[in-house]
Scaffold this active site. Sequence first.
Site, PDB file in Angstrom:
ATOM      1  N   GLY A  25      96.335  66.757  77.861  1.00  0.00           N
ATOM      2  CA  GLY A  25      96.417  65.784  78.951  1.00  0.00           C
ATOM      3  C   GLY A  25      95.281  65.994  79.921  1.00  0.00           C
ATOM      4  CD  GLU A  26      90.178  65.062  81.642  1.00  0.00           C
ATOM      5  OE1 GLU A  26      90.007  65.090  80.418  1.00  0.00           O
ATOM      6  OE2 GLU A  26      89.291  65.306  82.483  1.00  0.00           O
ATOM      7  N   GLY A  27      94.416  64.887  84.081  1.00  0.00           N
ATOM      8  CA  GLY A  27      94.653  64.142  85.317  1.00  0.00           C
ATOM      9  C   GLY A  27      93.369  64.122  86.124  1.00  0.00           C
ATOM     10  CB  SER A  28      92.552  62.809  89.481  1.00  0.00           C
ATOM     11  OG  SER A  28      93.388  61.732  89.230  1.00  0.00           O
ATOM     12  CG  PHE A  29      93.018  66.595  91.496  1.00  0.00           C
ATOM     13  CD1 PHE A  29      91.799  66.252  92.045  1.00  0.00           C
ATOM     14  CD2 PHE A  29      94.167  65.994  91.978  1.00  0.00           C
ATOM     15  CE1 PHE A  29      91.719  65.319  93.069  1.00  0.00           C
ATOM     16  CE2 PHE A  29      94.099  65.061  92.995  1.00  0.00           C
ATOM     17  CZ  PHE A  29      92.871  64.717  93.544  1.00  0.00           C
ATOM     18  N   GLY A  30      92.810  68.059  87.005  1.00  0.00           N
ATOM     19  CA  GLY A  30      92.917  69.147  86.032  1.00  0.00           C
ATOM     20  C   GLY A  30      92.969  68.644  84.602  1.00  0.00           C
ATOM     21  CB  VAL A  68      97.053  69.753  80.561  1.00  0.00           C
ATOM     22  CG1 VAL A  68      98.221  70.608  80.081  1.00  0.00           C
ATOM     23  CG2 VAL A  68      97.224  69.402  82.031  1.00  0.00           C
ATOM     24  CE  LYS A 111      98.081  70.366  85.435  1.00  0.00           C
ATOM     25  NZ  LYS A 111      98.799  69.564  86.445  1.00  0.00           N
ATOM     26  CG  ASP A 148     103.339  61.778  89.874  1.00  0.00           C
ATOM     27  OD1 ASP A 148     103.533  60.564  89.687  1.00  0.00           O
ATOM     28  OD2 ASP A 148     102.374  62.399  89.375  1.00  0.00           O
TER      29      ASP A 148
HETATM   30  N1  LIG Z   1     105.236  73.440  80.349  1.00  0.00           N
HETATM   31  C1  LIG Z   1     104.870  72.464  79.520  1.00  0.00           C
HETATM   32  N2  LIG Z   1     105.363  72.445  78.257  1.00  0.00           N
HETATM   33  C2  LIG Z   1     104.993  71.485  77.383  1.00  0.00           C
HETATM   34  N3  LIG Z   1     104.129  70.495  77.669  1.00  0.00           N
HETATM   35  C3  LIG Z   1     103.602  70.450  78.910  1.00  0.00           C
HETATM   36  C4  LIG Z   1     103.938  71.428  79.895  1.00  0.00           C
HETATM   37  N4  LIG Z   1     103.239  71.141  81.014  1.00  0.00           N
HETATM   38  C5  LIG Z   1     102.510  70.051  80.746  1.00  0.00           C
HETATM   39  N5  LIG Z   1     102.711  69.622  79.483  1.00  0.00           N
HETATM   40  C6  LIG Z   1     102.062  68.483  78.813  1.00  0.00           C
HETATM   41  O1  LIG Z   1     100.812  68.253  79.431  1.00  0.00           O
HETATM   42  C7  LIG Z   1     100.734  66.924  79.946  1.00  0.00           C
HETATM   43  C8  LIG Z   1      99.942  66.902  81.233  1.00  0.00           C
HETATM   44  O2  LIG Z   1     100.544  67.772  82.179  1.00  0.00           O
HETATM   45  P1  LIG Z   1     100.528  67.450  83.744  1.00  0.00           P
HETATM   46  O3  LIG Z   1     101.214  66.157  83.992  1.00  0.00           O
HETATM   47  O4  LIG Z   1     101.032  68.643  84.481  1.00  0.00           O
HETATM   48  O5  LIG Z   1      98.954  67.317  83.971  1.00  0.00           O
HETATM   49  P2  LIG Z   1      98.127  66.355  84.884  1.00  0.00           P
HETATM   50  O6  LIG Z   1      96.773  66.943  84.956  1.00  0.00           O
HETATM   51  O7  LIG Z   1      98.801  66.107  86.152  1.00  0.00           O
HETATM   52  O8  LIG Z   1      98.103  65.071  84.009  1.00  0.00           O
HETATM   53  P3  LIG Z   1      98.585  63.607  84.390  1.00  0.00           P
HETATM   54  O9  LIG Z   1      97.812  63.194  85.589  1.00  0.00           O
HETATM   55  O10 LIG Z   1      98.257  62.850  83.147  1.00  0.00           O
HETATM   56  O11 LIG Z   1     100.074  63.662  84.664  1.00  0.00           O
HETATM   57  C9  LIG Z   1     102.179  66.491  80.107  1.00  0.00           C
HETATM   58  O12 LIG Z   1     102.329  65.100  80.028  1.00  0.00           O
HETATM   59  C10 LIG Z   1     102.863  67.202  78.948  1.00  0.00           C
HETATM   60  O13 LIG Z   1     102.705  66.472  77.755  1.00  0.00           O
END
Ligand SMILES: Nc1ncnc2c1ncn2[C@@H]1O[C@H](COP(=O)(O)OP(=O)(O)OP(=O)(O)O)[C@@H](O)[C@H]1O
Length: 506
Positions: A152-157, A159, A197, A319
């Site tokens: 996954g990828e958000g604005s700040f990190g 994953v 992350k 969120d």
């Molecule tokens: N503890 C965990 N166990 C399994 N999968 C996880 C876990 N934490 C995160 N993920 C997976 O990683 C993805 C992205 O995590 P997260 O939402 O924390 O990141 P983000 O950078 O905020 O991304 P976004 O902005 O897309 O939400 C989640 O949608 C999920 O699929």
Amino acid sequence: MAASTSPCFYPSLVEPTFKRHTSVLSQSSPNVWPKHLKHSNRALHVCMCSSFVGDLVSNLPLDDIQHIFQDNDTVASILRTGMSAVSELPEEQRWQTLGGAAVGWVYLTARPNVLWGAVDAFVLAPLQFVADKALRRRSYSRKDFLVAQRVGEGSFGTVYAGALVPSNLELEDELGRRSRRPEEVDGYKSFQKVILKKVKVGVSGAEECGEVEEWFNYRLSRAAPDVCADFMGSFVADATRGQFTEGGKWLVWKFEGDSTLADFMKDRNFPENLSEAMFGIRFQNRDPVSRDALIIKKITRQIITSLKKVHDTGIVHRDVKPSNLVITNRGKVKLIDFGAATDLRVGKNYVPNRAMLDPDYCPPELYVMPEETPKPPPAPLAAALSPLIWQFNSPDLFDMYSVGIVFLQMACSNLRTQVGLQSFKAELERAGYDLKRWRQNTRLRPNLEILDYDGGKGWDLATKLVCERSFLRRGRLSAGAALRHPYFLLGDDQATTVLAKLSLTK
Ligand SMILES: Nc1ncnc2c1ncn2[C@@H]1O[C@H](COP(=O)(O)OP(=O)(O)OP(=O)(O)O)[C@@H](O)[C@H]1O
């Protein structure tokens, strides 16, 4: 942010900070403490000393720590002194003192429970730090992890999935400029799976967001550990290799499950695809509507129960959406992504007029607090005022609207697509956020039979979650009130869980 400028009141706000101070204080006597600790203002001095309790405690031998906390005689003698002082007062003053103490107790234990917050900050947070140090937990480095694919990828990190290298295993040096991948290491499948992350480097606000997420994860790992992904800690990369950038921060969680609720909802078989995870069985010979209603009820109950625990600690997630709800293999729904959360007990990550939201799930009021709410005062004052703030503003209702949208999406397949959800949002806005009016006028032709099932209790719950607040900022169900709604009262989902377990153990 108030929190970061007032580390003295709330040590757990600055866990990383007091880690940094440890080495300085460990070798120093009080006479050589930094000047700012010798402030003449007594209250401030007490606060500052408290913030360093973690450092001091962390340098005591474990026996001494046990001794301090087991010294019941001291506590008893303080209580005895207090009681005898009160009993010596004239009758009228005695009642005034006792009355004041009772009112104080009610105020401090009212939501968000400032008293428990102080215990958490001054006792549990330092103890957690000591225990982590003693057990060598959460002290990781880059070499402890193997980084696999991006999830996954958000604005700040960004994953990644990954694995924790067992402590008894010495890996050979990295391959050139890149680090090892899990599949290049023998036996990696038996290693503990983790989620990493990487906080983006050079992106404005990313570092702050990473710090906020780490703070909330530490806080929740003490206050409500069962509702969120198990946080393992953080580390700063010591070299630039592969995904690692020297100086870049990484946060680590236990891997909780392959899919989020959003992933399950993309499947045509939703919610039946969750029946085994939720109940351990596939329902046969059961009417599909009653089966789906049961599965959805179990998921919704878990989301709301988790949020109740989070709200009880003064935190609003901000969120809540299907992609931030991981479903474990055992059917437990866990909240992730606390990067946008705010702790209104101390004003952490609360910036007036800053909306951090996903427009598809955020309530019409856009902010957790009225727009005219000023910047939070320093943490001690914010904590003292927080029971009033909760009483008058009910910030938790922000999350409850998002829960209502997730509930509607689960029950109604038209709303599960991006286009469907956006059309619904536009129609709902035109209907003045009145779900009943929306239903009369919608062109989406939604199938709401799951909500209408069992006398329409689900529909009634949805209308009380997805609605505008009244002028008193109420009028939407809180998590506690939602769990008392007739939709949940009969507990058929809970009874089915027990019966399914019994049938499996036979
Ligand atoms: N503890 C965990 N166990 C399994 N999968 C996880 C876990 N934490 C995160 N993920 C997976 O990683 C993805 C992205 O995590 P997260 O939402 O924390 O990141 P983000 O950078 O905020 O991304 P976004 O902005 O897309 O939400 C989640 O949608 C999920 O699929």
